[in-house]
Write a protein that holds these residues in place. Sequence first.
Motif, PDB file in Angstrom:
ATOM      1  N   GLY A  83      28.246  20.356   5.843  1.00 34.80           N
ATOM      2  CA  GLY A  83      28.657  21.742   5.727  1.00 34.80           C
ATOM      3  C   GLY A  83      29.999  22.023   6.361  1.00 34.80           C
ATOM      4  N   VAL A  93      28.535  25.416   7.292  1.00 36.40           N
ATOM      5  CA  VAL A  93      28.023  26.337   6.291  1.00 36.40           C
ATOM      6  C   VAL A  93      26.984  25.617   5.437  1.00 36.40           C
ATOM      7  CG1 VAL A  93      30.186  27.615   6.265  1.00 36.40           C
ATOM      8  CG2 VAL A  93      29.867  25.732   4.661  1.00 36.40           C
ATOM      9  N   SER A  94      26.365  26.346   4.518  1.00 36.97           N
ATOM     10  CA  SER A  94      25.383  25.736   3.636  1.00 36.97           C
ATOM     11  C   SER A  94      26.067  24.754   2.697  1.00 36.97           C
ATOM     12  CB  SER A  94      24.654  26.805   2.819  1.00 36.97           C
ATOM     13  OG  SER A  94      25.565  27.444   1.938  1.00 36.97           O
ATOM     14  N   SER A  95      25.290  23.822   2.165  1.00 43.44           N
ATOM     15  CA  SER A  95      25.855  22.841   1.237  1.00 43.44           C
ATOM     16  C   SER A  95      26.421  23.511  -0.005  1.00 43.44           C
ATOM     17  CB  SER A  95      24.783  21.825   0.838  1.00 43.44           C
ATOM     18  OG  SER A  95      24.334  21.099   1.963  1.00 43.44           O
ATOM     19  N   ASN A 376      24.301  32.233   0.399  1.00 43.84           N
ATOM     20  CA  ASN A 376      23.439  31.580  -0.578  1.00 43.84           C
ATOM     21  C   ASN A 376      23.084  30.168  -0.123  1.00 43.84           C
ATOM     22  OD1 ASN A 376      22.116  30.995  -3.028  1.00 43.84           O
ATOM     23  ND2 ASN A 376      23.973  30.022  -3.799  1.00 43.84           N
ATOM     24  N   ARG A 377      21.816  29.807  -0.244  1.00 45.72           N
ATOM     25  CA  ARG A 377      21.356  28.477   0.157  1.00 45.72           C
ATOM     26  C   ARG A 377      21.080  27.588  -1.036  1.00 45.72           C
ATOM     27  NH1 ARG A 377      22.718  27.586   5.336  1.00 45.72           N
ATOM     28  NH2 ARG A 377      22.552  29.576   6.446  1.00 45.72           N
TER      29      ARG A 377
END
Length: 389
Positions: A83, A93-95, A376-377
């Motif tokens: 991330g 951060v999220s992928s 968003n994930r």
Amino acid sequence: MLDYSIDEELSMSKRQGWTLLRNSSAVKCQAMPPLAPSNWPERGLKPKLSSKDHNAANDKEALDPLDIEMEQMKERFAMLLLGEDMTGGGKGVSSALALSNAITNLASSVFGEQWRLEPMSPERKTRWQKEIDLLLSVTDYIVELVPSQQKSKDGTNMEIMVTRQRNNLRSNIPALRKLDAMLIECLDNFKDQNEFYYEARGADDSEKGNNKKKLPTVIVPPNGLSEASRKFLQYQKDCVNQVLKAAMGINAQIISEMEMPEDYIESLPRNGRVSLGDSIYRSITVEFFDPDQFLSSMDLTSDNKILDLKNRIEASIVIWKRKMNQKDGKSTWGPAVSLEKREIFEERAETILLILKHRFPGVPQSSLDVSKIQLNRVIECTFLVYNLI
């Protein structure tokens, strides 16, 4: 310089022979080739290189383009997995966002330097195609389980679950690739034009202390472009506009399907009137509403003012929808506003928002869109692809 002796070579051969006899139940006697430099065993005796030769070998390996490219690819994938936090501290951060940022940055670096209406250089085009394929390869492993039929050995059919690339990725990524090819083709169409050309700006601007990027100056004939060139340019413009609209449509569809972040919902005011402000609220809730007249009364002279209006309208839509669906019990409208009126106000606000998006497509993304992207994930195909257009 080679540094080994015949005695060492014979001793090594004997040791290898005994090892082979101990580890093999049946060994055929064959003549062993001499231990010349060309056939030294992999783990056997190797020549000792001088420090100068050793440094030269290391420099050659360090400059190997394939090795360099491999290391860069490993680093990119590591940044996606972590991330963008290469320390491994879990603060990345999220992928989904990391992949989105990687493609956005790649598009900015490749297309951001395309300042002329001319074909992309082969090097830049190759770089774009190679690196976008590298990043999009991640999406091949974003899968979903779907039922399938399998025939067993006894001839009976069984239903099993198999993996398949997620449906929105299978449908949207090929469409985005086609739009990408159309955009590059529009640039390639300028290879044969000879009515205008570009000149680099002179030194006058730099001497004035102008540190901004200096775009090349286009030079056209004294009498202007010919009618054929005008039609050609207009056609290319229309094609690019169609590419833009299609890409924005896919983006909007994907954003609408994203789950609304709780952080955004918690930040909303208690009702739609507070979100809009008294003046805008009164304009929307009049008995006879005209969206064009409403927009003509608003100050839309800058992107910031347009974005502020978008944020207010969008927040009020979310509030009214949640209240109509009875998902939000934090506050009430009071007895004066009926459910039917809320629905009418929400429809009017959606009409205004739609007009703003079509009339001002270049305005930055709204607070809701930014929240969805940032929080968003789930990797959605649009934001990990073409923010370039």
